[in-house]
Write an enzyme that holds these catalytic residues in place. Sequence first.
Site, PDB file in Angstrom:
ATOM      1  N   GLY A   7     -17.032  38.410  12.144  1.00  0.00           N
ATOM      2  CA  GLY A   7     -17.922  36.675  12.063  1.00  0.00           C
ATOM      3  C   GLY A   7     -18.364  37.368  10.658  1.00  0.00           C
ATOM      4  O   GLY A   7     -18.567  37.713   9.826  1.00  0.00           O
ATOM      5  N   GLN A  19     -23.937  34.313   3.761  1.00  0.00           N
ATOM      6  CA  GLN A  19     -23.230  35.202   2.598  1.00  0.00           C
ATOM      7  C   GLN A  19     -22.629  35.813   1.676  1.00  0.00           C
ATOM      8  O   GLN A  19     -21.869  36.041   0.936  1.00  0.00           O
ATOM      9  CB  GLN A  19     -22.629  36.562   4.054  1.00  0.00           C
ATOM     10  N   CYS A  76     -22.227  44.643   9.031  1.00  0.00           N
ATOM     11  CA  CYS A  76     -22.477  43.586   7.935  1.00  0.00           C
ATOM     12  C   CYS A  76     -21.719  43.971   6.943  1.00  0.00           C
ATOM     13  O   CYS A  76     -21.833  44.751   6.100  1.00  0.00           O
ATOM     14  CB  CYS A  76     -23.329  43.256   8.102  1.00  0.00           C
ATOM     15  N   LEU A  77     -20.731  42.346   6.546  1.00  0.00           N
ATOM     16  CA  LEU A  77     -20.042  42.947   4.798  1.00  0.00           C
ATOM     17  C   LEU A  77     -21.315  42.815   4.366  1.00  0.00           C
ATOM     18  O   LEU A  77     -20.449  43.418   3.194  1.00  0.00           O
ATOM     19  CB  LEU A  77     -18.989  41.638   5.487  1.00  0.00           C
ATOM     20  N   HIS A  82     -25.704  38.087  15.975  1.00  0.00           N
ATOM     21  CA  HIS A  82     -26.367  38.395  14.109  1.00  0.00           C
ATOM     22  C   HIS A  82     -26.159  37.390  13.407  1.00  0.00           C
ATOM     23  O   HIS A  82     -26.859  37.305  12.228  1.00  0.00           O
ATOM     24  CB  HIS A  82     -25.251  39.866  13.756  1.00  0.00           C
ATOM     25  N   GLU A  83     -25.085  36.225  13.431  1.00  0.00           N
ATOM     26  CA  GLU A  83     -24.559  35.495  12.328  1.00  0.00           C
ATOM     27  C   GLU A  83     -25.406  34.765  12.300  1.00  0.00           C
ATOM     28  O   GLU A  83     -26.278  33.637  11.402  1.00  0.00           O
ATOM     29  CB  GLU A  83     -23.515  34.676  12.323  1.00  0.00           C
ATOM     30  N   HIS A 100     -28.689  36.255  10.463  1.00  0.00           N
ATOM     31  CA  HIS A 100     -28.149  35.655   8.361  1.00  0.00           C
ATOM     32  C   HIS A 100     -28.600  34.176   8.296  1.00  0.00           C
ATOM     33  O   HIS A 100     -29.088  33.948   7.147  1.00  0.00           O
ATOM     34  CB  HIS A 100     -26.656  34.985   8.580  1.00  0.00           C
TER      35      HIS A 100
HETATM   36 ZN    ZN Z   1     -23.639  40.302   9.083  1.00  0.00          ZN
END
Ligand code: ZN
Length: 171
Positions: free
Chosen positions: A46, A51, A93-94, A135-136, A139
């Site tokens: 995701g 981000q 997480c990226l 999670h997204e 963000h």
């Molecule tokens: Zn993340």
Amino acid sequence: MAILPIIKIGHPTLRKTAKKVQKFDKELEKFVGDLTETMRFNEGIGLAATQVEVEKQVFVIDKGLINEEWELQAYINPIIIESEGMENVEEGCLSIPGVRADVERPFQIRVRYQDIKGKVIDETLEGLLARVFQHEYDHLNGVLFVDRIPQLTRKLLEPQLKEIEGEYTYR
Ligand SMILES: [Zn+2]
């Protein structure tokens, strides 16, 4: 389509609250395409707009990685209406590369969002899909998964987080 740079923890945009999408146009379609390509290039499940430094309420989830019969999907202006049950599962997480930790989150959620055409969709999600959605969604509200872990675990991860954050301190 283009691969966009992903910002890391310590970058102020990751702490911003994203704004509602008003226009469902070609520009939005292009952005969702770029976000998708960026997620795939980085092998994420995701990715949220914040981000890649875009303060819009948009994220994509590669649902095919959860269930091969499902397709990739964009979630626009998402909200969580109800949640149920709790589960502890490891997340990454990226924007926080190399760091993983168990995060406690509801197992099942009822959500409402708009698709790329602006159509309103109500859905109940559970398991991994519910987790990635939350999670997204976090963000888009300036929250990172490391904000949701016990203080002691966070303390142990602090040196790793500081190292990633260090990328921005001299700018
Ligand atoms: Zn993340």
